[in-house]
Design a protein around this motif. Structure first.
Motif, PDB file in Angstrom:
ATOM      1  N   SER A 134       0.913  -0.746   0.176  1.00 47.63           N
ATOM      2  CA  SER A 134       0.213   0.023  -0.183  1.00 47.63           C
ATOM      3  C   SER A 134       0.654   1.431  -0.096  1.00 47.63           C
ATOM      4  N   VAL A 135       2.434   1.337   0.773  1.00 46.43           N
ATOM      5  CA  VAL A 135       2.482   2.391   0.559  1.00 46.43           C
ATOM      6  C   VAL A 135       3.621   2.627  -0.056  1.00 46.43           C
ATOM      7  N   LYS A 136       3.518   2.008  -1.718  1.00 47.13           N
ATOM      8  CA  LYS A 136       4.698   1.282  -2.509  1.00 47.13           C
ATOM      9  C   LYS A 136       3.820   2.904  -3.768  1.00 47.13           C
ATOM     10  N   LYS A 137       3.030   2.878  -3.536  1.00 44.97           N
ATOM     11  CA  LYS A 137       2.084   3.822  -4.347  1.00 44.97           C
ATOM     12  C   LYS A 137       1.581   4.711  -3.951  1.00 44.97           C
ATOM     13  N   GLU A 138       2.341   5.839  -3.012  1.00 45.77           N
ATOM     14  CA  GLU A 138       2.908   6.923  -2.944  1.00 45.77           C
ATOM     15  C   GLU A 138       4.747   6.802  -2.926  1.00 45.77           C
ATOM     16  N   PRO A 139       5.655   8.369  -3.264  1.00 49.48           N
ATOM     17  CA  PRO A 139       6.938   8.719  -3.562  1.00 49.48           C
ATOM     18  C   PRO A 139       6.751   8.483  -1.707  1.00 49.48           C
ATOM     19  N   VAL A 140       8.047   7.921  -2.136  1.00 53.89           N
ATOM     20  CA  VAL A 140       8.641   7.920  -0.476  1.00 53.89           C
ATOM     21  C   VAL A 140       8.715   9.046   0.166  1.00 53.89           C
TER      22      VAL A 140
ATOM     23  N   LYS B 231       7.803  11.529   6.166  1.00 55.26           N
ATOM     24  CA  LYS B 231       7.252  12.925   5.909  1.00 55.26           C
ATOM     25  C   LYS B 231       7.259  13.586   7.210  1.00 55.26           C
ATOM     26  N   LYS B 232       7.236  12.781   8.338  1.00 56.59           N
ATOM     27  CA  LYS B 232       6.560  13.361   9.570  1.00 56.59           C
ATOM     28  C   LYS B 232       8.371  14.129  10.000  1.00 56.59           C
TER      29      LYS B 232
ATOM     30  N   ILE C  24      14.346  13.731  -2.232  1.00 55.53           N
ATOM     31  CA  ILE C  24      14.003  14.496  -1.446  1.00 55.53           C
ATOM     32  C   ILE C  24      13.448  15.337  -1.997  1.00 55.53           C
ATOM     33  N   GLU C  25      11.081  15.796  -2.155  1.00 55.45           N
ATOM     34  CA  GLU C  25      10.405  16.074  -2.643  1.00 55.45           C
ATOM     35  C   GLU C  25      11.176  17.596  -2.630  1.00 55.45           C
ATOM     36  N   LYS C  26      11.423  18.627  -3.729  1.00 58.19           N
ATOM     37  CA  LYS C  26      11.165  20.118  -3.206  1.00 58.19           C
ATOM     38  C   LYS C  26      12.953  20.633  -2.338  1.00 58.19           C
ATOM     39  N   HIS C  27      13.465  19.530  -2.579  1.00 52.18           N
ATOM     40  CA  HIS C  27      15.350  19.561  -1.846  1.00 52.18           C
ATOM     41  C   HIS C  27      15.406  18.310  -2.580  1.00 52.18           C
ATOM     42  N   GLU C  28      15.923  17.692  -4.270  1.00 46.14           N
ATOM     43  CA  GLU C  28      16.228  17.299  -4.305  1.00 46.14           C
ATOM     44  C   GLU C  28      18.066  17.423  -4.599  1.00 46.14           C
ATOM     45  N   GLN C  29      17.979  18.024  -3.557  1.00 46.01           N
ATOM     46  CA  GLN C  29      20.134  17.278  -3.721  1.00 46.01           C
ATOM     47  C   GLN C  29      20.181  16.725  -2.304  1.00 46.01           C
TER      48      GLN C  29
ATOM     49  N   LYS D 247      15.722   8.495  11.696  1.00 46.27           N
ATOM     50  CA  LYS D 247      13.604   9.630  11.756  1.00 46.27           C
ATOM     51  C   LYS D 247      14.840  10.244  12.946  1.00 46.27           C
ATOM     52  N   ASN D 248      15.127   9.957  14.523  1.00 50.27           N
ATOM     53  CA  ASN D 248      15.320  10.587  15.390  1.00 50.27           C
ATOM     54  C   ASN D 248      15.816  12.344  15.613  1.00 50.27           C
ATOM     55  N   GLY D 249      16.479  12.594  14.122  1.00 49.60           N
ATOM     56  CA  GLY D 249      16.966  13.349  14.261  1.00 49.60           C
ATOM     57  C   GLY D 249      18.696  13.706  14.412  1.00 49.60           C
ATOM     58  N   SER D 250      18.957  12.121  15.122  1.00 46.16           N
ATOM     59  CA  SER D 250      20.555  12.349  14.976  1.00 46.16           C
ATOM     60  C   SER D 250      21.038  11.857  14.265  1.00 46.16           C
ATOM     61  N   LYS D 251      22.566  12.234  14.283  1.00 46.52           N
ATOM     62  CA  LYS D 251      22.928  12.876  13.068  1.00 46.52           C
ATOM     63  C   LYS D 251      23.640  10.410  13.012  1.00 46.52           C
TER      64      LYS D 251
END
Length: 295
Positions: free
Chosen positions: A165-171, A178-179, A250-255, A210-214
């Protein structure tokens, strides 16, 4: 006609028969025999001399390796150190075919490292491989890969269905990703460049979990390991155990890309890294997976 190895009596008899049939002298017979012997010696010389080019029965010319400039170096594979002598102006693709004969690792499953990943179309001279150089070979025999990869197919189908189901939309639009992306680009993020492919830098490449850690990626080619490090811990992952690496801009951040490193047999085992510099994505995949991927 008498052979060179025949006795005097045989030669005389052969000579008598030749005089009767052609009218030539016995001396002529001996001359013809000697010429045949010389031709035989010349043939042996072409076969045995490695410094010449010989014409085969099909008419093809065989280029002699002895006429090429050679370079002697070592190839480190697992715990082995292999001494290799190879033409310096031959391509890496030819070297892989040679190494296949020695190690049994097919060219498609080989990753040769010398100051980075060695590209197939480059020659050893172009890559500055000189006498005494040390090359790293990363790879596994096909039978070993198949044995490691044997899993329960029912389990794979069940988990793949859950991901369908999650494959149907961009990662980058999927809720779990997204969060993380909505927090924005971290301040200490590596510079990203879109539409560019670069080799891996000499320092670890990093993104964020995902926690924002490097998250730092360190490539230990001598031990065929990828080290995934955070502030809390470092996991040393054998490259041969990594099943796949996927990525998406990443959308709008393609770099920058979202990168998923699959550590197990199913997609549920992917380790996600965010804000990974786009210019290093292909080099990451080539270094860990090689250009040929089994899955």
């Amino acid at each position: 006609m008498a052979s060179v190895d025949g006795t005097d009596a045989d030669v005389k008899t052969a000579g008598d028969e030749l005089i009767f049939e052609t009218g030539e002298s016995e001396a002529t017979t001996d001359s013809v025999t000697q010429q045949q012997s010389d031709v035989g010696n010349d043939t042996d010389m072409v076969t045995e001399c490695p410094g010449t080019s010989a014409i085969t029965e099909s008419g093809d010319m065989q280029e002699d390796v002895a006429n090429k400039e050679m370079v002697d170096f070592k190839v480190v594979f697992n715990k082995q150190r292999l001494d290799v002598s190879f033409p310096v102006d031959d391509k890496v693709s030819s070297l892989k075919a040679h190494i296949h004969k020695i190690t049994g690792v097919t060219p498609a499953m080989q990753k040769l490292m010398f100051k980075g990943l060695m590209q197939d179309e480059k020659t050893l001279r172009e890559l500055n491989v000189s006498t005494g150089a040390k090359l790293m070979l990363v790879g596994s025999k096909l039978n070993d890969v198949i044995a490691v990869s044997s899993v329960n197919p029912e389990k794979i189908r069940a988990e793949d269905k859950a991901q369908e189901s999650v494959k149907k939309e961009p990662v980058s639009r999927q809720k779990m990703h997204k969060k993380v992306i909505d927090r924005g680009i971290p301040e200490d993020c590596m510079a990203g460049v879109k539409s560019v492919k670069e080799r891996l830098p000499p320092v670890p490449v990093h993104g964020f979990n995902k926690n924002g850690s490097k998250v730092r990626l360190t490539f230990k080619l001598e031990s065929d390991q990828l080290w995934i490090g955070t502030k809390e811990r470092t996991d040393k992952i054998p490259m041969a155990s990594i099943k796949n690496i996927v990525s998406e801009a990443i959308e709008k951040h393609e770099q920058y890309h979202i990168v998923g490193i699959q550590l197990g047999p199913t997609e549920a085992s992917r380790y996600w890294i965010y804000w990974f510099p786009a210019q290093y994505v292909d080099a990451l995949k080539d270094t860990v997976m090689g250009k040929w991927q089994f899955f």
